[in-house]
Design a protein around this motif. Sequence first.
Motif, PDB file in Angstrom:
ATOM      1  N   GLY A   1       0.817  -1.221   0.000  1.00 27.06           N
ATOM      2  CA  GLY A   1       0.000   0.000   0.000  1.00 27.06           C
ATOM      3  C   GLY A   1       0.845   1.263   0.000  1.00 27.06           C
ATOM      4  O   GLY A   1       2.071   1.210  -0.139  1.00 27.06           O
ATOM      5  N   ASP A   2       0.193   2.402   0.141  1.00 23.36           N
ATOM      6  CA  ASP A   2       0.901   3.689   0.159  1.00 23.36           C
ATOM      7  C   ASP A   2       1.694   3.830   1.459  1.00 23.36           C
ATOM      8  O   ASP A   2       1.214   3.451   2.520  1.00 23.36           O
ATOM      9  N   CYS A   3       2.868   4.401   1.367  1.00 24.42           N
ATOM     10  CA  CYS A   3       3.698   4.585   2.568  1.00 24.42           C
ATOM     11  C   CYS A   3       3.028   5.596   3.493  1.00 24.42           C
ATOM     12  O   CYS A   3       2.572   6.648   3.046  1.00 24.42           O
ATOM     13  N   SER A   4       3.011   5.301   4.786  1.00 27.06           N
ATOM     14  CA  SER A   4       2.262   6.152   5.712  1.00 27.06           C
ATOM     15  C   SER A   4       3.041   7.376   6.182  1.00 27.06           C
ATOM     16  O   SER A   4       2.456   8.348   6.642  1.00 27.06           O
ATOM     17  N   VAL A   5       4.377   7.356   6.065  1.00 26.46           N
ATOM     18  CA  VAL A   5       5.188   8.509   6.486  1.00 26.46           C
ATOM     19  C   VAL A   5       5.589   9.351   5.270  1.00 26.46           C
ATOM     20  O   VAL A   5       5.392  10.556   5.249  1.00 26.46           O
ATOM     21  N   GLY A   6       6.168   8.730   4.258  1.00 32.06           N
ATOM     22  CA  GLY A   6       6.387   9.420   2.993  1.00 32.06           C
ATOM     23  C   GLY A   6       7.742  10.069   2.789  1.00 32.06           C
ATOM     24  O   GLY A   6       8.094  10.418   1.668  1.00 32.06           O
TER      25      GLY A   6
END
Length: 329
Positions: free
Chosen positions: A173-178
């Motif tokens: 999924g999309d990285c939560s911190v970025g």
Amino acid sequence: LQAIVNQFDTITGTSLTTAAQWLLAGETVAIPTETVYGLAANALDPDAVIKIFEVKKRPSFDPLIVHIGHQSQVLKYTSAFPAALQRLINIFWPGPLTILAPKSDLIPDLVTSGLEQVAIRMPAHEIALELLQSLPFPLAAPSANPFGYISPTTAQHVMDQLGGQIPYILDGGDCSVGVESTIVGMENDQLQVYRLGGLSIEQIEAVAGPVSIRLNKSSNPLAPGMLKSHYAPRKPLMMGNIEEMLPHFERTAVGVLSLRPLQSVPAGVTPYYLSESGDLSEAARRLFAGLRALDQSNVSWILAEWMPDEGLGKAMNDRLRRAAYQKKK
Ligand code: TXA
Ligand code: MG
């Protein structure tokens, strides 16, 4: 110069078994973490690690972070471990914190680019941890992007750039911190921050007291995460006050990266805002996707504004500064 080393029919999927099989076979696999996607290989096998450098076109003087699945493994891969770092990992692992400590003999020189210290972190991502805990070795993993370009925060970003060169992308999924992890080490018994990242300075100082920040150390050219130009889009990026810059670009197609939505969007401007409410965690999560989107749109310049100099805004400003830096031609 055009030697194609690896050719794969790259598959994206969620199978931990498939990811583990490729890694056990000595190949590279893209893995999710809470910060950015990593390009992973067996950190204890130089033949596997060399493939990371080949796929990324990464210079061999740029050392790799070793990812572990259990906090206790830090003792296996380091030869000394200062109490100040131990306190930090007790609080912040798993999480976006990388620590530097003297390496043990188990870590190949290729991983540290010949340096005496090794960078280690335990990522706060369920799937990454499950994978790491199932493997008999730690994973060396830089961000899964070609050297110098923007780091990937989705499986699709990895596919766009490394598709055809690696066998498998483990989709978490999309990285939560970025933004990448914060890198902390010790010098003369003092904690030093070498790269601003997903763990804010405020969070570190709240438990460790004042720390010094040493970015772009000229005495250590061995760490390109600290190079002046890095994390960069292909389009020229200009930093400043959006309203002041825009009038100079009236006849140009420009992309604008702003924290909050623009009051009004002039003709010819492709906007990308990072957070409706100005939330810096949300903005960090969207920063690299925003830079990529504007880089791929039909603009010829990207204009971006500085983030507030606090919390994750500091790491975002660091990335924007390096993304904007133009080498003198
Ligand atoms: O969040 C992250 O840290 C991500 C994810 C995948 O874990 N990884 C990452 O790796 O950002 P990379 O390779 O893009 O950046 C690693 C940087 C190097 O460029 C260097 O600045 C520093 O970490 N580094 C690694 N090992 C080091 C060492 N032994 N001594 C000094 N700096 C080191
Ligand atoms: Mg990187």
